[in-house]
Design a protein around this motif. Structure first.
Motif, short mmCIF file in Angstrom:
data_model
loop_
_atom_site.label_atom_id
_atom_site.label_comp_id
_atom_site.label_asym_id
_atom_site.label_seq_id
_atom_site.Cartn_x
_atom_site.Cartn_y
_atom_site.Cartn_z
N LEU A 359 0.84 -1.20 0.00
CA LEU A 359 0.00 0.00 0.00
C LEU A 359 0.86 1.24 0.00
N ASP A 360 0.40 2.29 -0.68
CA ASP A 360 1.06 3.57 -0.53
C ASP A 360 0.40 4.33 0.63
N GLN A 361 0.81 5.55 0.85
CA GLN A 361 0.34 6.29 2.02
C GLN A 361 -1.15 6.64 1.93
N SER A 362 -1.73 6.55 0.72
CA SER A 362 -3.16 6.82 0.53
C SER A 362 -3.98 5.54 0.49
N SER A 363 -3.37 4.43 0.90
CA SER A 363 -4.02 3.11 0.93
C SER A 363 -4.35 2.58 -0.46
N GLU A 364 -3.66 3.08 -1.49
CA GLU A 364 -3.84 2.53 -2.82
C GLU A 364 -2.91 1.32 -3.00
N LEU A 365 -3.41 0.34 -3.73
CA LEU A 365 -2.76 -0.96 -3.83
C LEU A 365 -1.65 -0.95 -4.89
N LEU A 366 -0.52 -1.56 -4.55
CA LEU A 366 0.61 -1.74 -5.46
C LEU A 366 1.01 -3.21 -5.47
N ILE A 367 1.70 -3.62 -6.53
CA ILE A 367 2.04 -5.03 -6.73
C ILE A 367 3.49 -5.16 -7.15
N CYS A 368 4.25 -6.03 -6.48
CA CYS A 368 5.61 -6.37 -6.89
C CYS A 368 5.56 -7.59 -7.79
N ALA A 369 6.21 -7.51 -8.94
CA ALA A 369 6.27 -8.66 -9.85
C ALA A 369 7.42 -8.47 -10.81
N LYS A 372 9.34 -5.06 -11.74
CA LYS A 372 8.55 -3.84 -11.78
C LYS A 372 7.60 -3.73 -10.59
N ILE A 373 7.05 -2.52 -10.44
CA ILE A 373 5.96 -2.26 -9.51
C ILE A 373 4.74 -1.91 -10.34
N TYR A 374 3.65 -2.63 -10.10
CA TYR A 374 2.43 -2.46 -10.87
C TYR A 374 1.31 -1.92 -9.97
N LYS A 375 0.25 -1.48 -10.62
CA LYS A 375 -0.97 -1.16 -9.89
C LYS A 375 -2.16 -1.77 -10.63
N LEU A 376 -3.21 -2.05 -9.86
CA LEU A 376 -4.43 -2.61 -10.41
C LEU A 376 -5.34 -1.46 -10.82
N THR A 377 -5.80 -1.47 -12.06
CA THR A 377 -6.67 -0.40 -12.56
C THR A 377 -7.96 -1.00 -13.09
N SER A 378 -8.96 -0.16 -13.25
CA SER A 378 -10.23 -0.61 -13.82
C SER A 378 -10.80 0.48 -14.70
#
Length: 382
Positions: A359-369, A372-378
């Motif tokens: 999580l970042d400081q705003s509680s948004e989700l991040l992914i290690c893979a 790279k560092i990814y994020k989930l989008t919609s």
């Protein structure tokens, strides 16, 4: 009022839209070596810290356009990895709740002679907030490991101020030493310790309300046990529930909610099933998982625990536990109700090897893979 408004928005989004979820590179100008964790320090700086398994921690500003990465800590000289396995190295990071004042952070890494997990405290440099003082190491706890796999790795502070740490069952296959059901070892457990106080010649003390402090046949540090290899756990910031994903042996991956003093069954059970498969056992006294999925179906092979989403960018996921599978990159959202009913929603098959969520400081989700560092989008409307 804010939570009620968010709930209404979620209901509206659910009724009107069917979201499509994808993953995208969150920081397209950055790459990392074997990233296995991403964290923030909760210090108001909006920095992100990435663990690289060989023994470094990188720090950078949470900005998609950033091109600058600093080395916060480099302990590659003391971190050991068996070249035949991928489960050793620098595995976990936790910032002290008062990090802004004391500069303390804690790491979990593997070392040899003897083979062991090391929990150590470091302090940030007084001259540079983007660098740690490599000479400040204070070893808090060491746990010997009989094999090179199943080292656990997660450590984090609860809202009670205590440090929680997960240790795998010791490795090999099938828990040959029976550590999962042995309360006299820290292997196969989540432990809970007070790192702000020392006692009995150790650099930590035991919280007085730990569940086994009155049991002479159990280690006082143990919070929960019967776990095979809980690589990642996390708290829901709203409900306070402690979620964890326990990697299975041959047949089942499981999601657990961890409560103090409970036994999660390994190696008598794997998920809701007797272990080894086809044998008979009693499930009495074991806490069942809230969800499980079968191994090696459509390529899935190893669960990666995530977080209950409490951010503001993807309201359709609010309150759902987001987790994934390492082999396929499948990502799911698990809804859990107070009456124990669960609903599992498949979000996407990303195709990336998910080692960790963060999580970042705003509680948004991040992914290690991968690197790279990814994020989930919609495609959800803002």
């Amino acid at each position: 009022m804010r939570d009620l408004l968010i709930l209404l928005q979620i209901i509206t989004a659910t009724l009107l839209f069917s979201q499509e979820y994808t993953v995208e590179n969150a920081f397209p100008h950055l790459s990392f070596t074997d990233p296995v964790g991403i964290y923030h320090a909760d210090d108001g700086t909006d920095r992100l810290f990435v663990i690289e398994q060989p023994g470094t921690i990188k720090v950078f500003h949470n900005d998609p356009s950033t091109t600058t990465v600093e080395t916060f800590l480099n302990i590659t000289s003391i971190v050991e990895q068996d070249p035949g396995y991928t489960e050793e190295g620098l595995l976990g990071l936790a910032f002290h709740p008062n990090f802004s004042e004391n500069g303390y952070f804690y790491v979990n890494y593997t070392d040899y002679s003897p083979k062991r997990n090391v929990i150590a405290r470091y302090t940030v440099s007084s001259a540079n907030p983007d660098q740690a003082d490599t000479e400040s190491s204070l070893v808090i706890l060491e746990v010997n490991q009989p094999y090179t796999n199943h080292n656990g790795g997660q450590l984090d502070f609860g809202s009670d101020g205590y440090l929680y740490i997960s240790f795998g069952d010791g490795g090999s296959s099938g828990d040959p030493q029976g550590n999962g059901q042995n309360l006299q070892t820290l292997l196969g457990t989540i432990i809970r310790i007070d790192v702000d106080n020392s006692s009995n010649g150790q650099n930590y003390s035991i919280p007085v309300d730990n569940p086994f402090v009155a049991d002479p046949n159990a280690r006082d540090e143990i919070y929960a046990y019967g776990l095979r290899n809980m690589w990642r756990f996390s708290w829901d910031s709203v409900t306070g529930l402690l979620w964890g994903a326990d990697v299975g042996q041959y047949n089942w991956e499981e999601i657990d909610i961890i409560y103090p003093g409970l036994n999660y069954g390994w190696n008598t059970m794997e998920g809701n099933h007797c272990y080894p498969a086809g044998t008979s056992c009693s499930s009495e006294g074991f806490e069942p998982p809230v969800f499980e999925y079968a191994l090696y179906v459509d390529g899935v092979c190893s669960v990666t625990g995530g977080y209950v989403y409490r951010g503001a960018e993807t309201l359709s996921l609010y309150g759902k536990y987001i987790y994934g599978d390492w082999c396929t990159g499948d990502i799911w959202a698990l809804t859990y109700s107070n009456d124990g009913v669960t609903e599992n929603e498949h979000l996407t098959q990303s195709g990336i090897n998910i080692t960790s969520f963060g999580l970042d400081q705003s509680s948004e989700l991040l992914i290690c893979a991968n690197s790279k560092i990814y994020k989930l989008t919609s495609d959800e409307e803002p």
